[in-house]
Scaffold this motif. Structure first.
Motif, PDB file in Angstrom:
ATOM      1  N   ASN A 149       0.849  -1.175   0.000  1.00 43.21           N
ATOM      2  CA  ASN A 149       0.000   0.000   0.000  1.00 43.21           C
ATOM      3  C   ASN A 149       0.894   1.237   0.000  1.00 43.21           C
ATOM      4  O   ASN A 149       1.778   1.381   0.834  1.00 43.21           O
ATOM      5  CB  ASN A 149      -0.893  -0.044   1.235  1.00 43.21           C
ATOM      6  N   THR A 150       0.651   2.156  -0.926  1.00 41.40           N
ATOM      7  CA  THR A 150       1.490   3.355  -1.004  1.00 41.40           C
ATOM      8  C   THR A 150       1.280   4.256   0.198  1.00 41.40           C
ATOM      9  O   THR A 150       2.168   5.019   0.570  1.00 41.40           O
ATOM     10  CB  THR A 150       1.193   4.136  -2.294  1.00 41.40           C
ATOM     11  N   ASN A 151       0.155   4.155   0.808  1.00 41.92           N
ATOM     12  CA  ASN A 151      -0.156   4.972   1.970  1.00 41.92           C
ATOM     13  C   ASN A 151       0.538   4.430   3.228  1.00 41.92           C
ATOM     14  O   ASN A 151       0.623   5.101   4.231  1.00 41.92           O
ATOM     15  CB  ASN A 151      -1.671   5.004   2.154  1.00 41.92           C
ATOM     16  N   CYS A 152       1.046   3.220   3.175  1.00 44.97           N
ATOM     17  CA  CYS A 152       1.674   2.556   4.318  1.00 44.97           C
ATOM     18  C   CYS A 152       2.904   3.329   4.810  1.00 44.97           C
ATOM     19  O   CYS A 152       3.067   3.548   6.004  1.00 44.97           O
ATOM     20  CB  CYS A 152       2.045   1.130   3.936  1.00 44.97           C
ATOM     21  N   HIS A 153       3.762   3.763   3.903  1.00 45.11           N
ATOM     22  CA  HIS A 153       4.975   4.499   4.287  1.00 45.11           C
ATOM     23  C   HIS A 153       4.612   5.812   4.964  1.00 45.11           C
ATOM     24  O   HIS A 153       5.230   6.197   5.963  1.00 45.11           O
ATOM     25  CB  HIS A 153       5.863   4.771   3.072  1.00 45.11           C
ATOM     26  N   ALA A 154       3.642   6.490   4.462  1.00 46.90           N
ATOM     27  CA  ALA A 154       3.224   7.758   5.046  1.00 46.90           C
ATOM     28  C   ALA A 154       2.712   7.545   6.463  1.00 46.90           C
ATOM     29  O   ALA A 154       3.008   8.325   7.373  1.00 46.90           O
ATOM     30  CB  ALA A 154       2.154   8.403   4.174  1.00 46.90           C
ATOM     31  N   LYS A 155       1.946   6.472   6.658  1.00 47.86           N
ATOM     32  CA  LYS A 155       1.419   6.189   7.990  1.00 47.86           C
ATOM     33  C   LYS A 155       2.535   5.818   8.968  1.00 47.86           C
ATOM     34  O   LYS A 155       2.543   6.241  10.114  1.00 47.86           O
ATOM     35  CB  LYS A 155       0.373   5.078   7.926  1.00 47.86           C
ATOM     36  N   LEU A 156       3.497   5.033   8.498  1.00 52.83           N
ATOM     37  CA  LEU A 156       4.638   4.671   9.353  1.00 52.83           C
ATOM     38  C   LEU A 156       5.456   5.911   9.725  1.00 52.83           C
ATOM     39  O   LEU A 156       5.878   6.065  10.878  1.00 52.83           O
ATOM     40  CB  LEU A 156       5.523   3.635   8.668  1.00 52.83           C
ATOM     41  N   ASP A 157       5.677   6.789   8.754  1.00 55.20           N
ATOM     42  CA  ASP A 157       6.409   8.030   9.030  1.00 55.20           C
ATOM     43  C   ASP A 157       5.664   8.873  10.065  1.00 55.20           C
ATOM     44  O   ASP A 157       6.267   9.449  10.976  1.00 55.20           O
ATOM     45  CB  ASP A 157       6.611   8.832   7.744  1.00 55.20           C
ATOM     46  N   TYR A 158       4.347   8.938   9.928  1.00 50.19           N
ATOM     47  CA  TYR A 158       3.525   9.691  10.862  1.00 50.19           C
ATOM     48  C   TYR A 158       3.646   9.096  12.276  1.00 50.19           C
ATOM     49  O   TYR A 158       3.831   9.822  13.254  1.00 50.19           O
ATOM     50  CB  TYR A 158       2.064   9.686  10.396  1.00 50.19           C
ATOM     51  N   ILE A 159       3.580   7.793  12.377  1.00 55.62           N
ATOM     52  CA  ILE A 159       3.679   7.114  13.678  1.00 55.62           C
ATOM     53  C   ILE A 159       5.050   7.356  14.299  1.00 55.62           C
ATOM     54  O   ILE A 159       5.168   7.641  15.494  1.00 55.62           O
ATOM     55  CB  ILE A 159       3.392   5.600  13.529  1.00 55.62           C
ATOM     56  N   ILE A 160       6.085   7.278  13.493  1.00 56.97           N
ATOM     57  CA  ILE A 160       7.445   7.505  14.000  1.00 56.97           C
ATOM     58  C   ILE A 160       7.596   8.940  14.496  1.00 56.97           C
ATOM     59  O   ILE A 160       8.173   9.184  15.558  1.00 56.97           O
ATOM     60  CB  ILE A 160       8.499   7.148  12.924  1.00 56.97           C
ATOM     61  N   ARG A 161       7.078   9.917  13.733  1.00 64.11           N
ATOM     62  CA  ARG A 161       7.146  11.319  14.162  1.00 64.11           C
ATOM     63  C   ARG A 161       6.419  11.519  15.488  1.00 64.11           C
ATOM     64  O   ARG A 161       6.907  12.204  16.384  1.00 64.11           O
ATOM     65  CB  ARG A 161       6.550  12.238  13.101  1.00 64.11           C
ATOM     66  N   LYS A 162       5.251  10.906  15.620  1.00 62.81           N
ATOM     67  CA  LYS A 162       4.481  11.037  16.861  1.00 62.81           C
ATOM     68  C   LYS A 162       5.227  10.404  18.037  1.00 62.81           C
ATOM     69  O   LYS A 162       5.251  10.951  19.145  1.00 62.81           O
ATOM     70  CB  LYS A 162       3.090  10.392  16.713  1.00 62.81           C
ATOM     71  N   LEU A 163       5.845   9.265  17.815  1.00 59.35           N
ATOM     72  CA  LEU A 163       6.617   8.619  18.880  1.00 59.35           C
ATOM     73  C   LEU A 163       7.798   9.494  19.311  1.00 59.35           C
ATOM     74  O   LEU A 163       8.116   9.589  20.504  1.00 59.35           O
ATOM     75  CB  LEU A 163       7.097   7.244  18.438  1.00 59.35           C
ATOM     76  N   LEU A 164       8.455  10.115  18.354  1.00 52.79           N
ATOM     77  CA  LEU A 164       9.562  11.016  18.681  1.00 52.79           C
ATOM     78  C   LEU A 164       9.067  12.222  19.464  1.00 52.79           C
ATOM     79  O   LEU A 164       9.726  12.677  20.410  1.00 52.79           O
ATOM     80  CB  LEU A 164      10.298  11.446  17.416  1.00 52.79           C
ATOM     81  N   GLN A 165       7.908  12.763  19.088  1.00 52.33           N
ATOM     82  CA  GLN A 165       7.340  13.880  19.827  1.00 52.33           C
ATOM     83  C   GLN A 165       7.004  13.463  21.258  1.00 52.33           C
ATOM     84  O   GLN A 165       7.284  14.199  22.205  1.00 52.33           O
ATOM     85  CB  GLN A 165       6.069  14.397  19.134  1.00 52.33           C
ATOM     86  N   ILE A 166       6.424  12.301  21.413  1.00 56.02           N
ATOM     87  CA  ILE A 166       6.093  11.797  22.750  1.00 56.02           C
ATOM     88  C   ILE A 166       7.364  11.611  23.569  1.00 56.02           C
ATOM     89  O   ILE A 166       7.417  11.954  24.753  1.00 56.02           O
ATOM     90  CB  ILE A 166       5.285  10.482  22.655  1.00 56.02           C
ATOM     91  N   ASP A 167       8.407  11.080  22.943  1.00 52.91           N
ATOM     92  CA  ASP A 167       9.684  10.879  23.628  1.00 52.91           C
ATOM     93  C   ASP A 167      10.250  12.217  24.109  1.00 52.91           C
ATOM     94  O   ASP A 167      10.698  12.337  25.252  1.00 52.91           O
ATOM     95  CB  ASP A 167      10.672  10.170  22.693  1.00 52.91           C
ATOM     96  N   LEU A 168      10.215  13.229  23.245  1.00 51.20           N
ATOM     97  CA  LEU A 168      10.716  14.548  23.635  1.00 51.20           C
ATOM     98  C   LEU A 168       9.881  15.148  24.765  1.00 51.20           C
ATOM     99  O   LEU A 168      10.421  15.738  25.702  1.00 51.20           O
ATOM    100  CB  LEU A 168      10.726  15.493  22.428  1.00 51.20           C
ATOM    101  N   MET A 169       8.576  14.982  24.674  1.00 52.21           N
ATOM    102  CA  MET A 169       7.712  15.505  25.732  1.00 52.21           C
ATOM    103  C   MET A 169       7.980  14.795  27.050  1.00 52.21           C
ATOM    104  O   MET A 169       8.002  15.423  28.110  1.00 52.21           O
ATOM    105  CB  MET A 169       6.240  15.377  25.325  1.00 52.21           C
ATOM    106  N   MET A 170       8.215  13.500  27.021  1.00 48.26           N
ATOM    107  CA  MET A 170       8.520  12.748  28.243  1.00 48.26           C
ATOM    108  C   MET A 170       9.856  13.192  28.849  1.00 48.26           C
ATOM    109  O   MET A 170       9.973  13.331  30.067  1.00 48.26           O
ATOM    110  CB  MET A 170       8.544  11.242  27.965  1.00 48.26           C
TER     111      MET A 170
END
Length: 190
Positions: free
Chosen positions: A30-51
């Motif tokens: 699915n071409t949308n799969c990479h975009a979703k994974l990138d989004y999830i990774i960005r959110k995890l990094l944001q959560i990590d920084l906030m923590m």
């Protein structure tokens, strides 16, 4: 009831007839799969920084940082040569950072036994000129040094640092060091 059994049988037949699509772990169909994974990774990094930020704020609140002083800063005002120097130094000892730097400097002085550690500390803190006007108990018309804050601070720290040291030894060695201050002065003058 027969209807339910028929539906379960049909579903079982369907799952047996369908084959699992072969998906390569490194590819995404699915071409949308990479975009979703990138989004999830960005959110995890944001959560990590906030923590990390929350943890830092918590640590700063619970464990406030004190300004760190180098031990060498303490000894720019030593040895003590006058009553004013003594009062100034004792006032500085009320600052936690200054006290820690003082203790670090005392720890670095060394000595092969507890008596030598005390003597090294006294020699680095007090000048012979100053010590000549003081005695440990305030005898012979001299000022009493044993109750001064600097002596109490030094005693408390050395008792913690040196396992075989006790208060009696500290008092004995300290009194002896102040008793012979005038003789050390006379020797140095020759």
């Amino acid at each position: 009831m027969e209807n339910t059994e028929n539906r379960v049988a049909e579903a079982g037949a369907l799952t047996q007839n369908t084959q699992d699509p072969k998906v390569d772990d490194n590819s995404c169909e699915n071409t949308n799969c990479h975009a979703k994974l990138d989004y999830i990774i960005r959110k995890l990094l944001q959560i990590d920084l906030m923590m990390k930020d929350i943890t830092q704020r918590f640590d700063d609140h619970v464990f406030p940082r004190t300004k760190v002083l180098l031990p060498e800063v303490v000894f720019t005002s030593l040895p003590i040569k006058s009553v004013e120097d003594l009062e100034d130094f004792e006032q500085k000892l009320e600052n936690v950072a200054y006290l820690q730097a003082f203790q670090t400097k005392i720890a670095r002085l060394g000595g092969k036994n507890s008596s030598k550690k005390i003597i090294n500390a006294m020699e680095s803190i007090f000048s012979n000129e100053f010590a000549a006007y003081y005695s440990w108990q305030g005898r012979k018309h001299k000022e009493k040094i044993s109750e001064q804050k600097i002596i109490k601070t030094l005693e408390d720290y050395l008792l913690k640092m040196v396992p075989d040291l006790n208060r009696a030894t500290f008092n004995e060695v300290g009194a002896c060091w102040f008793r012979f201050a005038k003789q050390r002065l006379l020797r140095a003058a020759k």
